[in-house]
Design a protein around this motif. Structure first.
Motif, mmCIF file in Angstrom:
data_model
loop_
_atom_site.group_PDB
_atom_site.id
_atom_site.type_symbol
_atom_site.label_atom_id
_atom_site.label_comp_id
_atom_site.label_asym_id
_atom_site.label_seq_id
_atom_site.Cartn_x
_atom_site.Cartn_y
_atom_site.Cartn_z
ATOM 1 N N LEU A 1 0.823 -1.210 0.000
ATOM 2 C CA LEU A 1 0.000 0.000 0.000
ATOM 3 C C LEU A 1 0.859 1.262 0.000
ATOM 4 N N CYS A 2 1.977 1.223 0.710
ATOM 5 C CA CYS A 2 2.897 2.375 0.696
ATOM 6 C C CYS A 2 3.410 2.637 -0.715
ATOM 7 N N ASP A 3 3.726 1.567 -1.440
ATOM 8 C CA ASP A 3 4.157 1.722 -2.836
ATOM 9 C C ASP A 3 3.093 2.455 -3.645
ATOM 10 N N LEU A 4 1.847 1.998 -3.491
ATOM 11 C CA LEU A 4 0.742 2.588 -4.261
ATOM 12 C C LEU A 4 0.426 4.011 -3.810
ATOM 13 N N LEU A 5 0.529 4.268 -2.522
ATOM 14 C CA LEU A 5 0.279 5.613 -2.007
ATOM 15 C C LEU A 5 1.343 6.588 -2.507
ATOM 16 N N ASP A 6 2.602 6.145 -2.494
ATOM 17 C CA ASP A 6 3.710 7.000 -2.959
ATOM 18 C C ASP A 6 3.573 7.393 -4.424
ATOM 19 N N THR A 7 2.936 6.549 -5.213
ATOM 20 C CA THR A 7 2.768 6.840 -6.641
ATOM 21 C C THR A 7 1.400 7.457 -6.952
ATOM 22 N N GLY A 8 0.607 7.717 -5.921
ATOM 23 C CA GLY A 8 -0.691 8.366 -6.113
ATOM 24 C C GLY A 8 -1.771 7.461 -6.679
ATOM 25 N N ARG A 9 -1.559 6.163 -6.613
ATOM 26 C CA ARG A 9 -2.537 5.224 -7.178
ATOM 27 C C ARG A 9 -3.671 4.874 -6.216
ATOM 28 N N ILE A 10 -3.470 5.183 -4.919
ATOM 29 C CA ILE A 10 -4.533 4.969 -3.930
ATOM 30 C C ILE A 10 -4.646 6.189 -3.030
ATOM 31 N N THR A 11 -5.780 6.266 -2.358
ATOM 32 C CA THR A 11 -5.998 7.252 -1.309
ATOM 33 C C THR A 11 -6.300 6.477 -0.040
ATOM 34 N N ALA A 12 -5.726 6.931 1.072
ATOM 35 C CA ALA A 12 -5.974 6.302 2.371
ATOM 36 C C ALA A 12 -6.835 7.232 3.207
ATOM 37 N N ARG A 13 -7.904 6.678 3.757
ATOM 38 C CA ARG A 13 -8.817 7.443 4.601
ATOM 39 C C ARG A 13 -8.847 6.811 5.982
ATOM 40 N N ASN A 14 -8.286 7.524 6.947
ATOM 41 C CA ASN A 14 -8.322 7.026 8.315
ATOM 42 C C ASN A 14 -9.667 7.354 8.933
#
Length: 118
Positions: free
Chosen positions: A79-92
């Motif tokens: 998920l960190c890989d995908l977050l770093d490339t803007g492919r996902i959004t994380a919602r806490n």
């Protein structure tokens, strides 16, 4: 004789994470909701592509790990890989507002005593 699954798992996890064993960022916990921001692209790592497909609608980190049958720690690396490339959004999850928190325990005791006296 074929190798046992237990013998293959560490090698597979090493390959999936590129040798990384932890993340430096605490961006995710078990209930963080993940939403994909696009579709998988050709040549993308298969686990990354599966995450993007799974998260077309919000999905918790723990649910992703269960679907992929991978440890949560490994999923967090992906998920960190995908977050770093803007492919996902994380919602806490949002903490509950102060007015929706539980009442004071002393007040609850007083109400209980009052009900018992009825």
């Amino acid at each position: 004789m074929s190798p046992r699954l237990e013998d293959e798992v560490p090698d597979r996890l090493y390959m999936v994470t590129g040798g990384r064993s932890s993340v430096t960022d605490d961006a995710f916990d078990l209930v963080t909701l993940i939403v994909s921001e696009g579709d998988p692209t050709p040549g993308m790592q298969s686990e990354h592509a599966r995450i993007l497909r799974l998260c077309r609608s919000p999905m918790a980190v723990v649910e992703i790990a269960a679907e992929l049958r991978l440890p949560v720690s490994v999923v967090c690396i992906l998920l960190c890989d995908l977050l770093d490339t803007g492919r996902i959004t994380a919602r806490n999850p949002r903490p509950a507002p102060a007015e929706t928190r539980l009442p004071d325990p002393d007040m609850l005791k007083q109400v209980l005593v009052g009900l018992q006296n009825l």
